[in-house]
Enzyme design. Structure first.
Site, mmCIF file in Angstrom:
data_model
loop_
_atom_site.group_PDB
_atom_site.id
_atom_site.type_symbol
_atom_site.label_atom_id
_atom_site.label_comp_id
_atom_site.label_asym_id
_atom_site.label_seq_id
_atom_site.Cartn_x
_atom_site.Cartn_y
_atom_site.Cartn_z
ATOM 1 N N SER A 177 0.816 -1.214 0.000
ATOM 2 C CA SER A 177 0.000 0.000 0.000
ATOM 3 C C SER A 177 0.853 1.269 0.000
ATOM 4 C CB SER A 177 -0.927 0.019 1.215
ATOM 5 O OG SER A 177 -1.880 -1.014 1.146
ATOM 6 N N GLN A 178 0.251 2.335 -0.480
ATOM 7 C CA GLN A 178 0.828 3.680 -0.422
ATOM 8 C C GLN A 178 1.247 3.985 1.024
ATOM 9 O OE1 GLN A 178 -2.285 6.434 -1.176
ATOM 10 N NE2 GLN A 178 -0.969 8.250 -1.262
#
Length: 229
Positions: free
Chosen positions: A74-75
Site C-alpha cells: 500500500s501507499q
C-alpha cells in the site's frame, strides 16, 4: 525521537534514511499523521526491502507497488493512516489480515508487543517471514490461510487491521476483538471501499467511524469475496 527497538540494518538501509525522512515529512506529516510511534516506525523500517528489487528505486514514492500474486504494497500514507487509526499501544497484541510483502506488519512490530499476520498466498508469506528474520523483527508470527477466519487460538486481540477490501466487516474478526479493541478495514465493492474503524464497546456492541474512500485488492475468503474478479 528515540527508537523503541534497534532494527537489523544494512548499509543500503542507512543510505536511504534520507528518502524515508522525506517520505514521512512530505507524505505523512503534511497530510495530518500525528502519532509519534507511527512516524518513528516508518522512519526506521526500510520500505525498499519489502518491494521487488526491480521496483526498489520507487519504494519511497507516493503510491502502491506490485509485489506479485496480483497483490500490492500500500501507499505509505495509507499504511500510516490505518495504523494510526488502530491506536496502537506498546502492550498491544495485533492481528493483520493480508500480510503481502510484510511492510505493514513490520511497521506495527516496532510499536506493539506482538503481531500475528495471515496471508493466503504461501509465496508471499514465506517471503515476509524470511525478511522479518533477516531484519531481526522477532515479534511477528506469520501464517498462510484464510484471514477472514482470524487466528482463534491467539485471540482476543487489542487491534485487527485488514489490508484488503471486504464486502462487509467480517463478523468472525469482530468476535476476536477484546472489549475496547479496534478493527480497521476497507469495506465496499471491488473497486472502491470506505475505510472503517470498528470499536468493540465494553457492553459487546460496536461503534463504527468512517475515515474516507480507499482502493484495495479484494479480501478473498469465507467471509470475504469468493474470487478476485
Amino acid at each position: 525521537m528515540l527508537l523503541k527497538r534497534a532494527a537489523g540494518k544494512e548499509k543500503d538501509d542507512d543510505n536511504r534514511a534520507g528518502e524515508r525522512r522525506r517520505m514521512v515529512y512530505e507524505q505523512l506529516i503534511s497530510r495530518g499523521i500525528e502519532n509519534d510511534d507511527v512516524i518513528q516506525s516508518m522512519l526506521e523500517v526500510p520500505r525498499h526491502r519489502f518491494v521487488p528489487k526491480h521496483l526498489q528505486e520507487y519504494a519511497y514514492q507516493d503510491g502502491p507497488l506490485a509485489i506479485g500474486e496480483g497483490q500490492t504494497i500500500s501507499q505509505p500514507y495509507i499504511v500510516a493512516l490505518m495504523i494510526e487509526a488502530l491506536e496502537p499501544a506498546p502492550s498491544d497484541r495485533v492481528l493483520e489480515v493480508g500480510t503481502g510483502s510484510g511492510y505493514a506488519a513490520a511497521v506495527l512490530s516496532r510499536i506493539v508487543s506482538v503481531v500475528y499476520t495471515i496471508e493466503r498466498f504461501d509465496s508471499l508469506a514465506r517471503g515476509a517471514r524470511s525478511l522479518f528474520q533477516s531484519l531481526k523483527y522477532d515479534n511477528i508470527y506469520v501464517r498462510t490461510g484464510d484471514g477472514t477466519k482470524g487466528w482463534p487460538e491467539a485471540a482476543p486481540f487489542d487491534g485487527i487491521i485488514v489490508s484488503a477490501g471486504a464486502p462487509a466487516v467480517p463478523q468472525t474478526l469482530c468476535g476476536q476483538l477484546k472489549p475496547g479493541g479496534r478493527l480497521v478495514a476497507p469495506v465496499g465493492d471491488k473497486r472502491w471501499q470506505e475505510l472503517l474503524v470498528v470499536r468493540r464497546a465494553l457492553d459487546g456492541g460496536y461503534n463504527v467511524k468512517k475515515l474516507g474512500t480507499v482502493f484495495f485488492v479484494p479480501l478473498v475468503g469465507e467471509e470475504g469475496w469468493h474470487d478476485e474478479t
